[in-house]
Write an enzyme that holds these catalytic residues in place. Structure first.
Site, PDB file in Angstrom:
ATOM      1  N   GLU A  85      -3.924   2.932   6.816  1.00  0.00           N
ATOM      2  CA  GLU A  85      -3.707   2.904   5.372  1.00  0.00           C
ATOM      3  C   GLU A  85      -4.109   4.235   4.752  1.00  0.00           C
ATOM      4  O   GLU A  85      -3.574   4.647   3.723  1.00  0.00           O
ATOM      5  CB  GLU A  85      -4.537   1.765   4.768  1.00  0.00           C
ATOM      6  CG  GLU A  85      -4.336   1.541   3.292  1.00  0.00           C
ATOM      7  CD  GLU A  85      -5.060   0.304   2.805  1.00  0.00           C
ATOM      8  OE1 GLU A  85      -5.676   0.370   1.741  1.00  0.00           O
ATOM      9  OE2 GLU A  85      -5.001  -0.732   3.492  1.00  0.00           O
ATOM     10  N   ARG A 143       0.814  -1.222   0.000  1.00  0.00           N
ATOM     11  CA  ARG A 143       0.000   0.000   0.000  1.00  0.00           C
ATOM     12  C   ARG A 143       0.851   1.277   0.000  1.00  0.00           C
ATOM     13  O   ARG A 143       0.483   2.281   0.617  1.00  0.00           O
ATOM     14  CB  ARG A 143      -0.975   0.005   1.191  1.00  0.00           C
ATOM     15  CG  ARG A 143      -1.931  -1.176   1.184  1.00  0.00           C
ATOM     16  CD  ARG A 143      -2.883  -1.138  -0.009  1.00  0.00           C
ATOM     17  NE  ARG A 143      -3.649  -2.369  -0.118  1.00  0.00           N
ATOM     18  CZ  ARG A 143      -3.367  -3.380  -0.944  1.00  0.00           C
ATOM     19  NH1 ARG A 143      -2.316  -3.300  -1.749  1.00  0.00           N
ATOM     20  NH2 ARG A 143      -4.112  -4.445  -0.996  1.00  0.00           N
ATOM     21  N   CYS A 160     -10.536   0.630   3.102  1.00  0.00           N
ATOM     22  CA  CYS A 160      -9.959  -0.003   4.290  1.00  0.00           C
ATOM     23  C   CYS A 160      -9.113   1.017   5.043  1.00  0.00           C
ATOM     24  O   CYS A 160      -8.228   1.649   4.472  1.00  0.00           O
ATOM     25  CB  CYS A 160      -9.119  -1.206   3.886  1.00  0.00           C
ATOM     26  SG  CYS A 160     -10.099  -2.616   3.361  1.00  0.00           S
TER      27      CYS A 160
END
Length: 318
Positions: free
Chosen positions: A304, A186, A233
C-alpha cells in the site's frame, strides 16, 4: 562527454535553486513519517498555487525531473534519495471554506496541504458529519485523496465532491467532478497535481459526531503502533478472506526484525522504524513477509505504501 553532461545538470540545478531559493541535497527522512530516505537533489516547499505553477514551469523548461508528495505519511524513500526536484505540497493551504448546498448538506473547500486532522476538527466544530472514520489518519487531504485513505467504516472517496488539479502540461487549474474520478481501493487513478478539493458533509448533532470521532481515535491508538515511525498499513488487504494483518500474524511474523526495521508486535500490517532503519532494511523485511505469506497461504501481498527514489541494483522495488 560524461563530465560535460554532469556539468550541464549541475548548472540547471543551480539555476533553479537560486531562482526559487531551494534546499540542496536535503535529507528526505526529515519529511516522512517513516523517518527514512536519502537526499533530494533539490527540495521545494511552495507556499501557494502560483509559486507551484512557476516552479513546475521552470523545471519543465530546464528538463528537470519532478517528484511530488504531501505530508509524507504513506511513502518510503530509498537510501540513495531522489534525483531532480522534489516538491512537497504540505504548505499549500488556506482558510477552510464552507459552501452551502442545502439545509442538511454542506461542502468544505480545502487546499491540498491541509492536514486531515485539522479538517476533521473543523467539521466537528461546525456540526458536520462524514469524516469521523478519518480519526487518527495522518497526512494531508491531497495525499488522502490520492491514496483513497480510509478504514473499515469509510473512505475519502465517499465524501469527495470534486477536486481541482494543476495540469502539468498546460499549467491550468481544472475541476474534476466525483462522477469522473476513478477511485479504487487505496488508489485514485488521476494525472495532474491535486491542489484543492470539495468534500460533502452532512449536518448532525456535534456531540454524536465528537463521540464517534473519539471512539474511532481511541480504537486506533489502542490497536496501532502510533508511537513508532511508520507509513501506516504497509500491505493492501486481499479482496477476500483474511486481512493482510491477519495473514502476517498467523504466519508468526510479529516482532521479526531486520536491523531497526520490525514487524509491529501490536499490529502485524505495520512495519516500524524502531530507531535508525534504512530503506533497504524495510524492503528486505517486506520481501520476507511476502515470501512467507505466499508460501503458507498462496497469497501475494501487494504494498500500500508508495516507493520513490533511486534504487540499489540488489534491492527490489515496491
Amino acid at each position: 562527454m560524461i563530465e560535460k553532461k554532469y556539468s550541464k545538470s549541475v548548472e540547471k540545478f543551480d539555476l533553479l535553486a537560486e531562482k526559487f531559493n531551494l534546499l540542496i541535497d536535503e535529507p528526505l527522512k526529515n519529511y516522512t513519517s517513516f523517518k527514512v530516505g536519502g537526499p533530494a537533489d533539490l527540495l521545494a516547499l511552495p507556499k501557494d498555487q502560483q509559486e507551484l505553477k512557476q516552479l513546475l514551469k521552470e523545471a519543465s523548461n530546464l528538463d528537470i525531473r519532478v517528484t511530488l508528495f504531501g505530508g509524507g505519511t504513506n511513502i518510503l524513500i530509498s537510501d540513495k534519495g531522489i534525483r531532480g526536484l522534489v516538491v512537497i505540497t504540505k504548505r499549500l493551504k488556506s482558510k477552510i471554506r464552507i459552501i452551502e448546498i442545502n439545509l442538511n448538506e454542506k461542502s468544505l473547500y480545502v487546499e491540498t496541504g491541509e492536514r486531515l486532522s485539522t479538517i476533521c476538527r473543523f467539521a466537528i466544530r461546525h456540526s458536520l458529519s462524514g469524516l469521523e472514520f478519518a480519526a487518527g489518519i495522518p497526512g494531508t487531504i491531497g495525499g488522502a485523496i490520492i491514496m483513497n485513505a480510509g478504514t473499515s467504516t469509510g473512505n475519502i472517496s465517499d465524501i469527495v465532491q470534486s477536486i481541482d488539479i494543476l495540469n502539468q502540461d498546460t499549467l491550468k487549474i481544472e475541476t474534476i467532478e466525483k462522477k469522473d474520478l476513478d477511485f479504487s481501493y487505496r488508489h485514485l487513478n488521476q494525472s495532474g497535481v491535486i491542489v484543492a478539493a470539495k468534500l460533502i458533509l452532512k449536518s448532525a448533532d456535534p456531540k454524536k459526531i465528537e463521540a464517534t470521532f473519539q471512539h474511532n481515535l481511541n480504537y486506533k491508538n489502542a490497536t496501532q503502533p502510533v508511537c513508532f515511525a511508520s507509513a501506516g498499513c504497509f500491505f493492501k488487504n486481499p479482496d477476500h478472506g483474511m486481512s493482510a494483518g491477519e495473514l502476517i500474524e498467523k504466519s508468526e511474523l510479529k516482532g521479526m526484525k531486520i536491523n531497526d526495521a520490525m514487524v509491529s508486535r501490536l499490529h502485524a500490517n505495520y512495519i516500524v522504524n524502531t530507531n535508525n532503519a534504512r530503506c533497504e532494511d524495510i524492503l528486505l523485511l517486506q520481501q520476507q513477509i511476502q515470501d512467507t505469506v505466499q508460501k503458507r497461504y498462496q497469497i501475494k501481498l501487494e504494498t500500500e505504501v508508495r516507493m520513490e527514489g533511486e534504487q540499489e541494483n540488489k534491492t527490489k522495488q515496491v
